[in-house]
Design a protein around this motif. Structure first.
Motif, short mmCIF file in Angstrom:
data_model
loop_
_atom_site.label_atom_id
_atom_site.label_comp_id
_atom_site.label_asym_id
_atom_site.label_seq_id
_atom_site.Cartn_x
_atom_site.Cartn_y
_atom_site.Cartn_z
N LYS A 258 32.53 79.82 32.77
CA LYS A 258 32.93 78.41 32.72
C LYS A 258 32.78 77.70 34.06
CE LYS A 258 34.26 78.34 28.39
NZ LYS A 258 33.57 77.47 27.39
N SER A 259 32.17 78.41 35.04
CA SER A 259 31.91 77.83 36.38
C SER A 259 33.19 77.39 37.08
CB SER A 259 30.94 76.65 36.26
OG SER A 259 29.72 77.05 35.69
N VAL A 260 34.26 78.15 36.89
CA VAL A 260 35.52 77.86 37.57
C VAL A 260 35.40 78.24 39.04
CG1 VAL A 260 37.94 78.61 37.78
CG2 VAL A 260 36.96 78.07 35.53
N VAL A 261 35.88 77.36 39.94
CA VAL A 261 35.77 77.62 41.37
C VAL A 261 37.11 77.95 42.02
CG1 VAL A 261 33.72 76.18 41.66
CG2 VAL A 261 36.00 75.15 41.93
N GLY A 262 38.21 77.67 41.34
CA GLY A 262 39.50 77.97 41.96
C GLY A 262 40.66 77.55 41.08
N ASP A 263 41.86 77.69 41.63
CA ASP A 263 43.06 77.29 40.89
C ASP A 263 44.12 76.80 41.85
OD1 ASP A 263 45.60 79.43 41.00
OD2 ASP A 263 43.69 80.27 41.65
N VAL A 264 45.03 76.01 41.32
CA VAL A 264 46.25 75.62 42.01
C VAL A 264 47.40 76.00 41.10
CG1 VAL A 264 47.69 73.64 42.63
CG2 VAL A 264 45.35 73.78 43.48
N ALA A 265 48.28 76.88 41.58
CA ALA A 265 49.43 77.32 40.80
C ALA A 265 49.00 77.86 39.44
CB ALA A 265 50.46 76.20 40.65
N THR A 266 47.94 78.66 39.42
CA THR A 266 47.36 79.31 38.24
C THR A 266 46.84 78.34 37.19
OG1 THR A 266 49.52 79.63 37.14
CG2 THR A 266 48.72 81.43 38.54
N MET A 267 46.51 77.12 37.60
CA MET A 267 45.80 76.17 36.74
C MET A 267 44.41 76.00 37.33
SD MET A 267 47.85 75.37 34.24
CE MET A 267 47.37 73.81 33.52
N PHE A 268 43.37 76.26 36.50
CA PHE A 268 42.01 76.40 36.98
C PHE A 268 41.20 75.11 36.83
CE2 PHE A 268 43.65 80.53 35.88
CZ PHE A 268 43.25 81.33 36.93
N PHE A 269 40.12 75.01 37.63
CA PHE A 269 39.26 73.83 37.59
C PHE A 269 37.86 74.19 38.08
CE2 PHE A 269 42.17 73.85 41.25
CZ PHE A 269 41.28 74.08 42.28
N ARG A 270 36.92 73.31 37.77
CA ARG A 270 35.53 73.47 38.20
C ARG A 270 35.30 72.69 39.49
NH1 ARG A 270 35.32 72.21 32.72
NH2 ARG A 270 34.71 73.94 31.34
N ALA A 271 34.04 72.76 39.98
CA ALA A 271 33.69 72.09 41.23
C ALA A 271 33.85 70.58 41.13
CB ALA A 271 32.26 72.45 41.64
N ASP A 272 33.65 70.02 39.94
CA ASP A 272 33.78 68.57 39.77
C ASP A 272 35.21 68.14 39.46
OD1 ASP A 272 34.08 69.46 37.18
OD2 ASP A 272 32.42 68.29 36.35
N GLY A 273 36.14 69.09 39.47
CA GLY A 273 37.54 68.79 39.21
C GLY A 273 37.93 68.83 37.74
#
Length: 339
Positions: A258-273
């Motif tokens: 899914k091209s996920v790049v990271g997470d904040v507080a175990t909620m994930f996102f891609r490079a475009d947010g």
């Protein structure tokens, strides 16, 4: 039989003596700090005036800094903020704090430098009657160890996401971070005793209807500040969510697909947010990122160049209002961005 009252008086007297000693030492630290920082007296001169040794004066000045009686700030003489911080502000619309870190330091040492600066930056921003959401993880654990005491009233530290997994409850790890924040600011601590991820989204939906969980969710909705790091699969110091058994092979494979790049507080996102269509977020106990964006102040702490892709995703998602990061990462962030 007559010994008990005497023992009670002795214990009470001892406690009273300890409190008096602490107040006296705090008063001496304040006097030493005023003479050193406001009156420009040398430590030798202060030692003579206080009728003590130079080494004692040095310890009193350290006590003054550690307990928040003294806050040290270095101002750039040419600008109120260095050009790199101004550039990040201009491009990303966040308040930036860049920490000078030597390239000779390893990842752990660099994180410690950033954590010290983050702790000193966060302290003055904390007010009474605040509700502060705190995520757990390697970065926030480091920050929590450098917080200085500041008295506040009716403030609350609330855990942003659950910490349990199939191997551990996660309570000891997360609660220690929260405890340090609560102790530093004299705040009440509210833990979130749920797993980091549910096995099924339906389980989360059912749990989120429980009154005990709703109480924590309501506190999160009323947050005045949130403090978090950025998780990344390939950082120099592995993010705890990736190294602590929270994700299995299927989860990691899905994040890659899914091209996920990271997470904040175990909620994930891609490079475009983007993040709303990621199914793993339906199982995560972290705060809805749309909700997180409504928190007035959102402080993101990042250390390590390998977290840049995750940081860019977090910025694209509009998650931080304040960013504290090391100098090398700041350069990469600016160089890899376009207007």
């Amino acid at each position: 039989m007559n010994a008990s009252p005497k023992d009670g008086r002795s214990s009470s007297s001892a406690h009273s003596s300890t409190r008096e000693s602490a107040r006296s030492r705090s008063g001496d630290a304040l006097r030493a700090a005023q003479m050193y920082y406001l009156q420009d007296l040398t430590m030798n001169a202060i030692a003579r005036e206080l009728q003590t040794s130079r080494s004692t004066v040095s310890r009193l000045l350290s006590l003054a800094r550690d307990t928040g009686l003294v806050e040290i700030q270095v101002n750039n003489p040419a600008h109120r903020a260095p050009s790199l911080e101004n550039e990040i502000r201009r491009r990303f619309g966040v308040e930036a704090h860049v920490v000078p870190v030597s390239g000779t330091l390893d990842d752990s040492e660099a994180l410690d430098r950033v954590a010290i600066q983050a702790a000193r930056t966060i302290g003055p921003l904390v007010d009474s009657n605040a509700i502060i959401g705190v995520a757990w993880g390697s970065t926030l654990s480091a920050v929590s160890q450098h917080l200085t005491r500041k008295s506040t009233h009716d403030s609350t530290i609330v855990q942003l996401n659950g910490a349990g997994n199939t191997q551990t409850t996660g309570i000891a790890y997360a609660s220690e971070i929260l405890r340090r924040f609560g102790y530093a600011y004299g705040a009440r601590v509210e833990q979130f005793p749920v797993p980091a991820f549910f096995d099924h989204a339906e389980t989360k939906t059912a749990m989120w209807a429980e009154r005990s969980v709703l109480r924590i969710l309501e506190l999160q909705r009323r947050m005045t500040m949130a403090i978090f790091g950025v998780g990344s699969t390939n950082s120099g110091i592995p993010s705890h969510v990736y190294s602590g058994g929270y994700l299995d092979e299927a989860d990691l494979r899905m994040l890659h697909e899914k091209s996920v790049v990271g997470d904040v507080a175990t909620m994930f996102f891609r490079a475009d947010g983007s993040h709303r269509d990621l199914q793993i977020n339906q199982r995560s106990t972290g705060p809805n990122l749309d909700l997180l964006r409504q928190v007035p102040r959102r402080i993101c702490v990042v250390s390590g160049e390998t977290k840049i892709s995750g940081l860019r995703g977090a910025l694209a998602a509009g998650l931080p209002t304040d960013l504290i990061l090391d100098e090398a990462s700041a350069h990469l962030l600016v160089q890899g961005s376009s207007d």
